[in-house]
Design an enzyme around this catalytic site. Sequence first.
Site, PDB file in Angstrom:
ATOM      1  N   HIS A   7      -4.321   6.309  -0.280  1.00 53.05           N
ATOM      2  CA  HIS A   7      -3.759   5.457   0.041  1.00 53.05           C
ATOM      3  C   HIS A   7      -4.136   4.194  -1.235  1.00 53.05           C
ATOM      4  CE1 HIS A   7      -7.402   4.158   2.372  1.00 53.05           C
ATOM      5  NE2 HIS A   7      -6.445   3.092   2.317  1.00 53.05           N
ATOM      6  N   GLU A  47       0.382  -1.340   0.342  1.00 51.35           N
ATOM      7  CA  GLU A  47      -0.054   0.137   0.193  1.00 51.35           C
ATOM      8  C   GLU A  47       0.756   1.087  -0.057  1.00 51.35           C
ATOM      9  OE1 GLU A  47      -3.134   0.890   2.871  1.00 51.35           O
ATOM     10  OE2 GLU A  47      -4.126  -1.371   1.973  1.00 51.35           O
ATOM     11  N   ASP A  96      -9.849   2.143   7.784  1.00 54.17           N
ATOM     12  CA  ASP A  96      -9.762   2.658   7.387  1.00 54.17           C
ATOM     13  C   ASP A  96     -10.786   4.681   7.619  1.00 54.17           C
ATOM     14  OD1 ASP A  96      -7.659   1.833   5.426  1.00 54.17           O
ATOM     15  OD2 ASP A  96      -9.583   1.785   4.537  1.00 54.17           O
ATOM     16  N   HIS A 146      -5.089   0.235  -3.024  1.00 57.87           N
ATOM     17  CA  HIS A 146      -5.993  -1.535  -2.328  1.00 57.87           C
ATOM     18  C   HIS A 146      -5.046  -1.670  -3.587  1.00 57.87           C
ATOM     19  CE1 HIS A 146      -9.005  -0.079   0.627  1.00 57.87           C
ATOM     20  NE2 HIS A 146      -8.058   0.171   1.140  1.00 57.87           N
TER      21      HIS A 146
END
Length: 134
Positions: free
Chosen positions: A79, A25, A92, A81
């Site tokens: 961010h 990530e 999150d 995935h």
Amino acid sequence: MGYIRIAAGAYREMVHHCMEEKPLEACGLLSGSEGTVGRCWNIRNVNQSPVSFAMDMEQVVTALQQMKQHNEQLLGIYHSHPNSYPYPSIFDIEHVVYPCSYLIVSLNRLRPRVRSYRITGGDVQHEPIWLVPS
């Protein structure tokens, strides 16, 4: 506002950073002025994990100081995935800290997909992304 405005160059940099870090990530900050993201801050994921991230706090503090020096505001946190859909995980949602947009770059298909959300008190609201010229 109901949407997030991002300069095309900052958007490309964010997606490129996420693709470079795959299979881990990636994470970072988005800043700008007058409600438009103009700068992408790539932050090191100290977890070095394909399923979680934690930002390097030294880099975050430095970025926030530089934003202030340039009269910019924190407008988004992103961010990736690498192997799942572009929707916030329970982790999150539970770890939202700043009142800004939260963007997720999904890399589980041939072409990256980016979605943005406003998350308040566990409530997740999708918001459109408007790209503007850099």
